[in-house]
Write an enzyme that holds these catalytic residues in place. Structure first.
Site, PDB file in Angstrom:
ATOM      1  N   ARG A  91      -6.016  45.533 -39.899  1.00 55.82           N
ATOM      2  CA  ARG A  91      -5.006  44.482 -39.687  1.00 55.82           C
ATOM      3  C   ARG A  91      -5.371  43.522 -38.564  1.00 55.82           C
ATOM      4  NH1 ARG A  91      -0.671  45.485 -36.881  1.00 55.82           N
ATOM      5  NH2 ARG A  91      -0.455  47.619 -37.609  1.00 55.82           N
ATOM      6  N   TYR A 132       3.844  17.927 -45.167  1.00 52.88           N
ATOM      7  CA  TYR A 132       3.877  18.943 -46.209  1.00 52.88           C
ATOM      8  C   TYR A 132       5.295  19.511 -46.306  1.00 52.88           C
ATOM      9  CZ  TYR A 132       2.770  22.994 -48.977  1.00 52.88           C
ATOM     10  OH  TYR A 132       2.753  23.934 -49.966  1.00 52.88           O
ATOM     11  N   ASP A 165      -2.555  19.187 -38.830  1.00 53.50           N
ATOM     12  CA  ASP A 165      -2.806  19.690 -40.179  1.00 53.50           C
ATOM     13  C   ASP A 165      -3.829  18.751 -40.802  1.00 53.50           C
ATOM     14  OD1 ASP A 165      -2.827  20.291 -42.879  1.00 53.50           O
ATOM     15  OD2 ASP A 165      -0.666  20.640 -43.019  1.00 53.50           O
ATOM     16  N   LYS A 224      -6.836  24.800 -50.199  1.00 51.57           N
ATOM     17  CA  LYS A 224      -7.149  23.498 -50.773  1.00 51.57           C
ATOM     18  C   LYS A 224      -8.657  23.239 -50.719  1.00 51.57           C
ATOM     19  CE  LYS A 224      -2.682  23.503 -51.120  1.00 51.57           C
ATOM     20  NZ  LYS A 224      -1.785  22.843 -50.168  1.00 51.57           N
TER      21      LYS A 224
END
Ligand SMILES: *Cc1c(COP(=O)(O)O)cnc(C)c1O
Length: 389
Positions: free
Chosen positions: A57, A109, A182, A207
Site C-alpha cells: 500500500r 474539469y 492540472d 488520458k
C-alpha cells in the site's frame, strides 16, 4: 516516489521516455522491467527491512518506475501515482488544513469542480471560483494568510481557456499560497508547469499519458519534497489510493510513445480546427492554436511545440444539431474522456448537467492519431447530414 534530479542523464525527455528510463531486468537481461505484484515483502532474520519494501500500500517497485518516468517528463523532484486523476487531485486538496481557502477556475474539469462545491466543505475547505485567464480577478479573490492553494487547469475543459502559469505562480506565492496545475490537456510534451513556477503538477494519467483508453490513473509531480508533499504522500498511504502495479505497467508502456502520439494528434487538431473554422455548419471553433482564441498569445508562449489534441466546435443549428451530428459520425467514437489514440466526440453539456458553463451547442473533440483527412471527412459528413435532417 522517485528522485531523479541528482543523477539526471544527458538524454532528452523523449529519448528517456521511449526507453522507460533505459531500465532492464538485472536477473534476466529483459529489456522490459517485470511487473512487481507482491503485496508483502520478506523481513530479514535480524528483524530489519533492508530491501526498502515492507507492504504494497505505501509503494511498489513497478509504480516507482512509472513515477520515475513522470518525474523525468515534468522535470520534477518527485512524482506519485494514484488510482485515478480524481484521487491525485483530491490528494492535493486533502493535504490542506481545515479553514484553508482555495482559488479554483470557473471553467474546469466538472467532477473536480463538483467535489470542490460539495464534498470539500466536509473537510473545512472553502473555494472561490474565478476566471483563471484574468490575473486581476485572481488577485481580487485571494485572501492573504487564508488562501493556501491556487488550482489552475490549462487548457481547461471544455472551452480550452488558457491560464498564464507564470503570472499565477507569482500571484499565489506573493500571498503565501501554492500553485497546482492540472496539466492533463497540455501534457508534459507541450508544457512544464514546474519550470514556469508552479509547485505541483497534476495529470489524469488516464488520458494522454497512458493514451490508449485502457487505464484509470492519476499523477502528481512536485518541484520540492517539502512538508506539503509529505502530507500528500502520507494521505496516499493512509487512504490507500496508490495505482495498481498492472496499471502502472500499462501506463509506463503508454508513456514510451507519449511524444509521438501527442505531437501527431496536436498537428491533426490544429489542421481540423483551421478547416472547421471555415465550415458552414459551425459558428465557432474553440482551440488555443487559432489566432482568434482569447488565450492564444499566452498559449503560444507557454505551450512549446503544439497546442494539444483537444478542441470544441459549436454547431450553427444549436443543441439539436450538435447531438444529431454526434449521432451520425461513424469513425469518431461517441464517448467521454480524452487523450487516447482513437478520436472521441462528445456532447459535453449532456454529461456536465446543470450549472455547467458549457454551451448546449458544443461538441468536444479529442483528436487521436488517425488520418486527419478521414477525421475531417467523417465529421463533415455528419455535420451536413445533421443540418439537412
Ligand atoms: C479526466 C480528467 C480528470 C479526472 O481523471 P480521472 O482519471 O477520470 O479521475 C481530471 N482533470 C482533467 C482535465 C481530466 O480530463
Amino acid at each position: 516516489m522517485s528522485d531523479n534530479r541528482s543523477d539526471r542523464p544527458r538524454w532528452s525527455r523523449r529519448t528517456l521516455a521511449a526507453q522507460a528510463m533505459g531500465r532492464h531486468d538485472a536477473a534476466t537481461g529483459a529489456v522490459v522491467s517485470p511487473i512487481h505484484v507482491a503485496s508483502t515483502f520478506l523481513r530479514d532474520p535480524d528483524n530489519q527491512y533492508r530491501s526498502g519494501f515492507v507492504y504494497g500500500r505505501p509503494d511498489n517497485q513497478t509504480v516507482r518506475e512509472a513515477e520515475g518516468v513522470v518525474a523525468m517528463l515534468e522535470e520534477a523532484r518527485a512524482a506519485l501515482l494514484f488510482s485515478s486523476g480524481m484521487a491525485a487531485a483530491t490528494g492535493v486538496f486533502l493535504a490542506l488544513k481545515p479553514g484553508d481557502h482555495i482559488v479554483a477556475p470557473e471553467v474546469m474539469y466538472w467532477a473536480l469542480r463538483k467535489w470542490l462545491l460539495t464534498d470539500a466543505a466536509h473537510w473545512g475547505l472553502a473555494t472561490s471560483f474565478v476566471d483563471m485567464s484574468d490575473a486581476d480577478a485572481v488577485r481580487a479573490v485571494i485572501e492573504p494568510g487564508r488562501t493556501k492553494l491556487v488550482w489552475a487547469e490549462t487548457p481547461s475543459n471544455p472551452l480550452w481557456t488558457i491560464a498564464d502559469i507564470a503570472a499565477l505562480a507569482e500571484i499565489a506565492h506573493e500571498a503565501g499560497a501554492r500553485l497546482a496545475v492540472d496539466s492533463t490537456v497540455a501534457t508534459p510534451v507541450f508544457t512544464r508547469p514546474l519550470s514556469l513556477g508552479a509547485d505541483i503538477v497534476m495529470h489524469a494519467a488516464t488520458k494522454a499519458l497512458n493514451g490508449h483508453s485502457d487505464v484509470i490513473a492519476g499523477a502528481l509531480a512536485t518541484g520540492a519534497t517539502d512538508d506539503f508533499w509529505a502530507r500528500i504522500e502520507n494521505n496516499r498511504r493512509m487512504l490507500g489510493c496508490i495505482l495498481g502495479p498492472f496499471e502502472a505497467f500499462l501506463l509506463m508502456r503508454g508513456m514510451r510513445t507519449l511524444d509521438m502520439r501527442v505531437r501527431t494528434a496536436s498537428i491533426s487538431a490544429l489542421d481540423l480546427a483551421q478547416r472547421f473554422a471555415e465550415h458552414p455548419d459551425i459558428h465557432e471553433v474553440l482551440y488555443p492554436g487559432l489566432p482568434n482564441h482569447p488565450g492564444h498569445a499566452v498559449a503560444a508562449r507557454q505551450m512549446r511545440g503544439g497546442f494539444g489534441s483537444m478542441l470544441s466546435i459549436r454547431a450553427r443549428g444549436g443543441e439539436r444539431a450538435a447531438i444529431e451530428t454526434a449521432a451520425k459520425v461513424t469513425l469518431w467514437k461517441r464517448a467521454t474522456s480524452l487523450g487516447g489514440v482513437e478520436s472521441l466526440i462528445e456532447h459535453r453539456a449532456s454529461i456536465e448537467g446543470a450549472g455547467s458553463p458549457c454551451p448546449p451547442d458544443l461538441l468536444r473533440l479529442s483528436v487521436g492519431v488517425e488520418d486527419a483527412d478521414d477525421l475531417y471527412a467523417d465529421l463533415d459528413a455528419a455535420l451536413r447530414a445533421a443540418h439537412r435532417s
